[in-house]
Design a protein around this motif. Structure first.
Motif, short mmCIF file in Angstrom:
data_model
loop_
_atom_site.label_atom_id
_atom_site.label_comp_id
_atom_site.label_asym_id
_atom_site.label_seq_id
_atom_site.Cartn_x
_atom_site.Cartn_y
_atom_site.Cartn_z
N GLN A 256 3.30 2.38 11.21
CA GLN A 256 3.26 1.43 10.24
C GLN A 256 1.78 0.61 10.48
O GLN A 256 0.90 0.69 9.74
N ASP B 130 1.75 -6.52 -0.65
CA ASP B 130 3.36 -7.16 -1.77
C ASP B 130 3.70 -7.95 -1.11
O ASP B 130 4.04 -8.44 -2.28
N VAL C 249 5.90 4.89 4.95
CA VAL C 249 5.30 3.64 4.21
C VAL C 249 5.12 2.44 4.66
O VAL C 249 6.13 2.51 5.12
N THR D 222 1.98 5.99 2.16
CA THR D 222 2.26 5.42 2.09
C THR D 222 1.14 4.92 0.67
O THR D 222 1.63 3.80 -0.52
N GLU D 223 0.76 5.11 0.04
CA GLU D 223 -0.24 5.32 -1.12
C GLU D 223 0.02 5.58 -2.07
O GLU D 223 -0.15 5.15 -2.88
N ARG E 39 -1.55 1.07 8.74
CA ARG E 39 -2.46 0.16 8.07
C ARG E 39 -3.71 0.19 8.51
O ARG E 39 -4.49 -0.56 7.95
N VAL F 298 4.66 -1.09 4.58
CA VAL F 298 4.38 -2.05 3.68
C VAL F 298 3.39 -3.12 4.11
O VAL F 298 2.90 -3.70 5.06
N TYR F 299 2.65 -3.67 3.60
CA TYR F 299 1.02 -4.25 3.27
C TYR F 299 1.26 -5.57 2.98
O TYR F 299 2.45 -5.68 2.40
N ASN G 191 3.27 3.02 -2.39
CA ASN G 191 2.71 1.74 -3.01
C ASN G 191 2.01 1.96 -4.33
O ASN G 191 1.74 0.48 -5.46
N GLN H 104 10.66 6.54 3.95
CA GLN H 104 10.67 5.16 3.98
C GLN H 104 9.79 4.90 5.09
O GLN H 104 8.75 3.85 5.46
#
Length: 403
Positions: free
Chosen positions: A2, A270, A264, A236-237, A6, A266-267, A240, A261
Motif C-alpha cells: 500500500q 480519506d 487498495v 486504488t483509483e 501511494r 488508503v490515502y 477511491n 481490499q
C-alpha cells in the motif's frame, strides 16, 4: 504494498508522459533516418544522428542503423527502438486502464475485442480476459481511451496485404507449453519472425523508462515500476473514486473481497475528510457566538497580550489569555525564556540577592533566608539557560536566530 502504491500513484502521469514523449521522438528519428541516405546525417531535437551503412545496400524495412554523431557510441536500430517505444507505451496504457495481469495482457487477441448491445440500443465495447490465475473468464467494459489504444494496436499489427492480424504461437512460461496459433495483439517481429512479446521485455523496458525519466522519491531514491504496480493503482483509483469494491473485485478477477481490499491503498485525505466532517459536526453543536467575528476590543486585547510578553530578562511564554501566576517573579517562573543579552543583568540580580541573604542571616530573618536561597537556585537555572542559548548562537554551525 500500500505504501508503494501511494508512492507511485502521484508519479504515474510522469511515467505516461515519458512513454508518450519517447514514442514521439523515436518515431521522428525513424522517419528522418529513412529519409536520409546511408552515410548521411540529420538532426532531431538538437541531437545530430548519422545513418550508418553504404550506398546501394538496403538492410530491409526491419533495420535502419544509426549512431549519435556527437558521441562515439554503438550504433542502434531505429526501427527496433521505435518498436520498443510503441509496445511499451501500449502496455502501460492497457495495464493502467484495465488492471489486468501481465500474463493476461500478453494473452489478448483480436478475439478478445467484443461488443455488447444494451437494451437502449447503445453499443458497449468489451475486453474479454481469458482465464489465467483464477481459471475464470471475465469481461471489462472498455473506456473510449482504451478503445483508442486498442485500435492503434490493431492498425499496427494488421498486415497491409490482407488487413488481418497474423496468427502467432505463444509460449506459456507457467504451463511450459506452446499455445495454438492465435491473432495475438502484442506481437512483433524479432529475428526475422513474428513472436509474442515476453513479460521480461516489458519489465526491462519499464525499468529503463523510469530511470531515463529521472523518477525519484521525496528522499531522492530512484523509483521503478513493475507491471503489477498498474494493477494496484487501478484498484486504488477505482475504489477511491466511488466504485463499489465488489465490482472492482469482478474487474480484477478476485474471488475474495479481502484480496481486493489488500490492493487498495488508503490515502491520508480519506482520514482528513472524515476527521473534518467530525469536526464540523462537533462545531454544529457549539454555541454560535463562539464562531462570530471578533470585536475591536477583543482584537486589541489579543495584540496587547503579545506586547506584554516582553520583560526585562527576556520573553514571557505563558499561553494567550492566561494571567501571570507568579506575581511577576520572572526569575522563578518556568515560562521565562531568557535573552542571552540580559545575562549581565541576571548576574547583577544574583549579586544583590547574595547581599540581601547576608543581611537576612545577620538579622535572623529565617523566612527571608529560605525565600532568598530558593531565589538563588532559580537564578542559577536561568544563568545556565542563558549560557546554553548564547553557546548555540556562538557555534559556527548553529542557528543564527532563536525564535
Amino acid at each position: 504494498m500500500q505504501q508503494r502504491t501511494r508512492t507511485l500513484t502521484p508519479v504515474l502521469s510522469q511515467l505516461v508522459t515519458a512513454a508518450e514523449e519517447r514514442l514521439r521522438i523515436t518515431g521522428v528519428v525513424l522517419k528522418a533516418s529513412r529519409d536520409t541516405a546511408p552515410g548521411g546525417e540529420f538532426t532531431v531535437e538538437d541531437v545530430r544522428y548519422r545513418r550508418t551503412g553504404k550506398q546501394g545496400r538496403d538492410p530491409g524495412p526491419a533495420a535502419v542503423f544509426i549512431t549519435i554523431a556527437d558521441k562515439q557510441g554503438p550504433r542502434f536500430n531505429a526501427v527496433r527502438d521505435e518498436d520498443n517505444a510503441f509496445w511499451l507505451w501500449a502496455a502501460i496504457e492497457v495495464l493502467r486502464r484495465t488492471g489486468v495481469r501481465i500474463e493476461e495482457l500478453l494473452e489478448l487477441t483480436h478475439l478478445s475485442l467484443r461488443q455488447y448491445r444494451s437494451p437502449t440500443g447503445e453499443m458497449i465495447p468489451l475486453l474479454q480476459i481469458s482465464p489465467s490465475k483464477t481459471d475464470r473468464e471475465r469481461v471489462i467494459p472498455a473506456t473510449p481511451e482504451l478503445v483508442a489504444v486498442l485500435a492503434r494496436i490493431l492498425r499496427r499489427v494488421k498486415t497491409a496485404e490482407e488487413g488481418k492480424v497474423p496468427l502467432v504461437i505463444r509460449y506459456d512460461n507457467h504451463e511450459r507449453i506452446f499455445g495454438p496459433p492465435l491473432p495475438h495483439l502484442f506481437q512483433t517481429e524479432f529475428q526475422h519472425r513474428l513472436q509474442v512479446i515476453s513479460p521480461p521485455q516489458i519489465r526491462k523496458q519499464l525499468s529503463r523508462l523510469a530511470a531515463s525519466a529521472g523518477m525519484v522519491d521525496v528522499d531522492g531514491t530512484p523509483l521503478r515500476f513493475t507491471p503489477h504496480d498498474f494493477r494496484r493503482i487501478f484498484a486504488t483509483e477505482t475504489v477511491n473514486g466511488g466504485l463499489p469494491i465488489h465490482i472492482a473485485a469482478k474487474l480484477l478477477g478476485h474471488l475474495d473481497l479481502n484480496t481486493t481490499q489488500g490492493y487498495v491503498a488508503v490515502y491520508p485525505q480519506d482520514v482528513i475528510h472524515h476527521y473534518r466532517s467530525y469536526i464540523d459536526q462537533r462545531r454544529a453543536g457549539r454555541p454560535a457566538e463562539e464562531y462570530r467575528e471578533p470585536s475591536d476590543t477583543e482584537w486589541n486585547d489579543f495584540r496587547d497580550h503579545f506586547s506584554l510578553r516582553k520583560v526585562a530578562l527576556g520573553t514571557c511564554e505563558r499561553p494567550y489569555g492566561t494571567p501571570c501566576e507568579h506575581e511577576h517573579a520572572c526569575v522563578r517562573c518556568p515560562m521565562l525564556r531568557m535573552d542571552p543579552a540580559q545575562l549581565p543583568r541576571l548576574v547583577q540580580i544574583e549579586t544583590n540577592t547574595n547581599e540581601r541573604l547576608k543581611e537576612a542571616h545577620h538579622m535572623q530573618w529565617l523566612g527571608e533566608v529560605s525565600a532568598l536561597q530558593e531565589g538563588l537556585r532559580h537564578i542559577a537555572d536561568k544563568k545556565r539557560q542563558a549560557e546554553r542559548l548564547q553557546q548555540l548562537i556562538d557555534e559556527p554551525d548553529g542557528p543564527t536566530t532563536l525564535n
